[in-house]
Design a protein around this motif. Sequence first.
Motif, PDB file in Angstrom:
ATOM      1  N   ASN A 188       0.827  -1.207   0.000  1.00 35.21           N
ATOM      2  CA  ASN A 188       0.000   0.000   0.000  1.00 35.21           C
ATOM      3  C   ASN A 188       0.863   1.260   0.000  1.00 35.21           C
ATOM      4  N   LEU A 189       1.915   1.253   0.798  1.00 32.83           N
ATOM      5  CA  LEU A 189       2.774   2.427   0.875  1.00 32.83           C
ATOM      6  C   LEU A 189       3.451   2.702  -0.464  1.00 32.83           C
ATOM      7  N   ILE A 190       4.004   1.678  -1.086  1.00 33.59           N
ATOM      8  CA  ILE A 190       4.706   1.867  -2.359  1.00 33.59           C
ATOM      9  C   ILE A 190       3.750   2.384  -3.429  1.00 33.59           C
ATOM     10  N   ALA A 191       2.537   1.844  -3.450  1.00 31.56           N
ATOM     11  CA  ALA A 191       1.546   2.312  -4.425  1.00 31.56           C
ATOM     12  C   ALA A 191       1.246   3.794  -4.220  1.00 31.56           C
ATOM     13  N   GLU A 192       1.121   4.224  -2.953  1.00 31.24           N
ATOM     14  CA  GLU A 192       0.798   5.627  -2.681  1.00 31.24           C
ATOM     15  C   GLU A 192       2.003   6.532  -2.917  1.00 31.24           C
ATOM     16  N   LEU A 193       3.189   6.063  -2.615  1.00 32.75           N
ATOM     17  CA  LEU A 193       4.383   6.852  -2.922  1.00 32.75           C
ATOM     18  C   LEU A 193       4.459   7.146  -4.412  1.00 32.75           C
ATOM     19  N   ARG A 194       4.166   6.146  -5.205  1.00 38.88           N
ATOM     20  CA  ARG A 194       4.187   6.351  -6.660  1.00 38.88           C
ATOM     21  C   ARG A 194       3.068   7.289  -7.096  1.00 38.88           C
ATOM     22  N   ASN A 195       1.912   7.177  -6.446  1.00 38.47           N
ATOM     23  CA  ASN A 195       0.827   8.112  -6.750  1.00 38.47           C
ATOM     24  C   ASN A 195       1.263   9.554  -6.517  1.00 38.47           C
ATOM     25  N   LYS A 196       2.116   9.743  -5.514  1.00 40.01           N
ATOM     26  CA  LYS A 196       2.558  11.092  -5.149  1.00 40.01           C
ATOM     27  C   LYS A 196       3.805  11.532  -5.917  1.00 40.01           C
ATOM     28  N   GLY A 197       4.256  10.698  -6.857  1.00 41.79           N
ATOM     29  CA  GLY A 197       5.387  11.091  -7.694  1.00 41.79           C
ATOM     30  C   GLY A 197       6.745  10.642  -7.215  1.00 41.79           C
ATOM     31  N   TYR A 198       6.799   9.823  -6.154  1.00 43.81           N
ATOM     32  CA  TYR A 198       8.072   9.275  -5.690  1.00 43.81           C
ATOM     33  C   TYR A 198       8.349   7.985  -6.459  1.00 43.81           C
ATOM     34  N   ASN A 199       9.292   8.016  -7.363  1.00 42.11           N
ATOM     35  CA  ASN A 199       9.536   6.863  -8.231  1.00 42.11           C
ATOM     36  C   ASN A 199      10.845   6.151  -7.939  1.00 42.11           C
ATOM     37  N   ASP A 200      11.728   6.787  -7.167  1.00 40.67           N
ATOM     38  CA  ASP A 200      13.007   6.152  -6.853  1.00 40.67           C
ATOM     39  C   ASP A 200      12.869   5.406  -5.532  1.00 40.67           C
ATOM     40  N   ILE A 201      12.305   4.195  -5.638  1.00 33.07           N
ATOM     41  CA  ILE A 201      11.988   3.407  -4.448  1.00 33.07           C
ATOM     42  C   ILE A 201      12.814   2.127  -4.453  1.00 33.07           C
ATOM     43  N   PHE A 202      13.560   1.909  -3.379  1.00 31.71           N
ATOM     44  CA  PHE A 202      14.312   0.664  -3.214  1.00 31.71           C
ATOM     45  C   PHE A 202      13.425  -0.317  -2.445  1.00 31.71           C
ATOM     46  N   GLU A 203      12.995  -1.371  -3.107  1.00 30.40           N
ATOM     47  CA  GLU A 203      12.106  -2.346  -2.484  1.00 30.40           C
ATOM     48  C   GLU A 203      12.915  -3.538  -1.986  1.00 30.40           C
ATOM     49  N   PHE A 204      12.898  -3.738  -0.678  1.00 32.74           N
ATOM     50  CA  PHE A 204      13.623  -4.868  -0.095  1.00 32.74           C
ATOM     51  C   PHE A 204      12.621  -5.803   0.558  1.00 32.74           C
ATOM     52  N   THR A 205      12.696  -7.082   0.175  1.00 35.65           N
ATOM     53  CA  THR A 205      11.775  -8.091   0.683  1.00 35.65           C
ATOM     54  C   THR A 205      12.552  -9.244   1.302  1.00 35.65           C
ATOM     55  N   ARG A 206      11.821 -10.154   1.846  1.00 30.91           N
ATOM     56  CA  ARG A 206      12.429 -11.345   2.447  1.00 30.91           C
ATOM     57  C   ARG A 206      13.201 -12.152   1.406  1.00 30.91           C
ATOM     58  N   GLU A 207      12.769 -12.056   0.145  1.00 32.70           N
ATOM     59  CA  GLU A 207      13.397 -12.821  -0.921  1.00 32.70           C
ATOM     60  C   GLU A 207      14.575 -12.085  -1.556  1.00 32.70           C
ATOM     61  N   SER A 208      14.776 -10.822  -1.199  1.00 26.12           N
ATOM     62  CA  SER A 208      15.840 -10.033  -1.821  1.00 26.12           C
ATOM     63  C   SER A 208      17.222 -10.525  -1.392  1.00 26.12           C
ATOM     64  N   ASP A 209      18.179 -10.385  -2.292  1.00 26.94           N
ATOM     65  CA  ASP A 209      19.567 -10.691  -1.973  1.00 26.94           C
ATOM     66  C   ASP A 209      20.049  -9.668  -0.941  1.00 26.94           C
ATOM     67  N   PHE A 210      20.640 -10.137   0.134  1.00 23.92           N
ATOM     68  CA  PHE A 210      21.034  -9.237   1.217  1.00 23.92           C
ATOM     69  C   PHE A 210      22.048  -8.201   0.752  1.00 23.92           C
ATOM     70  N   SER A 211      22.798  -8.531  -0.293  1.00 26.51           N
ATOM     71  CA  SER A 211      23.796  -7.587  -0.791  1.00 26.51           C
ATOM     72  C   SER A 211      23.147  -6.293  -1.294  1.00 26.51           C
ATOM     73  N   LEU A 212      21.872  -6.389  -1.700  1.00 26.08           N
ATOM     74  CA  LEU A 212      21.177  -5.188  -2.159  1.00 26.08           C
ATOM     75  C   LEU A 212      21.031  -4.173  -1.036  1.00 26.08           C
ATOM     76  N   LEU A 213      20.917  -4.679   0.194  1.00 27.91           N
ATOM     77  CA  LEU A 213      20.739  -3.774   1.324  1.00 27.91           C
ATOM     78  C   LEU A 213      21.973  -2.897   1.521  1.00 27.91           C
ATOM     79  N   GLU A 214      23.121  -3.431   1.157  1.00 30.96           N
ATOM     80  CA  GLU A 214      24.366  -2.641   1.226  1.00 30.96           C
ATOM     81  C   GLU A 214      24.254  -1.416   0.320  1.00 30.96           C
ATOM     82  N   LYS A 215      23.793  -1.632  -0.895  1.00 26.66           N
ATOM     83  CA  LYS A 215      23.642  -0.543  -1.864  1.00 26.66           C
ATOM     84  C   LYS A 215      22.548   0.429  -1.429  1.00 26.66           C
ATOM     85  N   TYR A 216      21.428  -0.139  -1.014  1.00 28.24           N
ATOM     86  CA  TYR A 216      20.286   0.704  -0.661  1.00 28.24           C
ATOM     87  C   TYR A 216      20.580   1.606   0.537  1.00 28.24           C
ATOM     88  N   THR A 217      21.269   1.056   1.546  1.00 20.01           N
ATOM     89  CA  THR A 217      21.544   1.855   2.748  1.00 20.01           C
ATOM     90  C   THR A 217      22.602   2.921   2.483  1.00 20.01           C
TER      91      THR A 217
END
Length: 369
Positions: free
Chosen positions: A15-44
């Motif tokens: 819900n949050l990601i959908a509303e962020l996009r509605n408001k024009g925020y398009n640079d969203i880093f989505e991290f899930t349980r299935e994501s490679d942990f190395s992505l968190l290094e880049k995102y943080t």
Amino acid sequence: MNILVTGANGFLGKNLIAELRNKGYNDIFEFTRESDFSLLEKYTEECDFVFHLAGVNRPKDENEFMEGNFGFTSKLLSLLKKHNNTAPVLITSSIQAEKDNPYGRSKKAGEDLLFNYYKETDVKVYVYRLPNLFGKWSKPNYNTVVATFCHNVARDIDIQINNPDAELNLCYIDDVLEEFLRALEGTPTIQGDYCKVPITHNIKLGELAELIKSFKENRIHLSIPNMENALTKKLYSTYLSFLPEDKFSYDLKMNCDHRGSFTEFMRTPERGQVSVNVSKPGITKGNHWHHTKNEKFLVVSGEGLIRFRKIDSDEVIEYRVSGEKLQVVDIPTGYTHSIVNVGENDLVTVMWANECFDQEKPDTYFVEV
């Protein structure tokens, strides 16, 4: 602005990601349980704001509570420190953090990490102790009792209620999103050490069950819930999101004869009744008047002539109407009236009456215009 959202596939995350996009925020880093942990290094390293929504609330092993709600939070904050990233961090805790149970202790531990992080770094942190959330995309038998009730009632599955008098404090997903956007803009609602969603609703478990059951019965009675009640409005929207995909539609009883048809669409005790009238070419309907009942006619297709005559007068008043120009014609009390299809195709009229039809008191008197 780069926004990191952990728990991106969860009820709140979607819900949050959908509303962020509605408001024009398009640079969203989505991290899930299935994501490679190395992505968190880049995102943080690159994020400008963190929505830390990830957590564990129904594990198979109680030890997963602390690992998911404390351990992962610790790793997230360590990476932000490593990159000297001063992005504000919003974390979703729970009112259960006040209780001494495995889930509550793990959420409290996650909160303490955030407060200590603030003391060490002076980075803004927003800790939300959320009550029972509900809304679209929630999971039955997982996120909330509202989701379970809506899912089951929509599918004719029994619902279990152990204590109908149990008090629930509910918070609607859209109200959460509005508050989170305020936090993103630097103006959260703060109460003491914590942030809060300012709009919540209280209801007993038994009342909640009966209300959701009534939503299913609305189709039978053609009724509409009282949308003036904020909680009812939000629960009804949630219930509809749980309809089986082959049950979105439902039939109406069409009263048909050689003249066309008359079909009730919806009715409410406080707002009256809406019907759809179809007249064949050349057909006249009506020729009656009312003491108190009043109506509005809206022709949406075809060509018609609406005629009026005050019952103590010989003067006839005419209004020509057409689906080519949508206009509402009020039907005042004390005037006998009729509608004639003067076109070559069916005349379709949406009709509103200020009261639902009562067979015992129809308030309808037949007199030719």
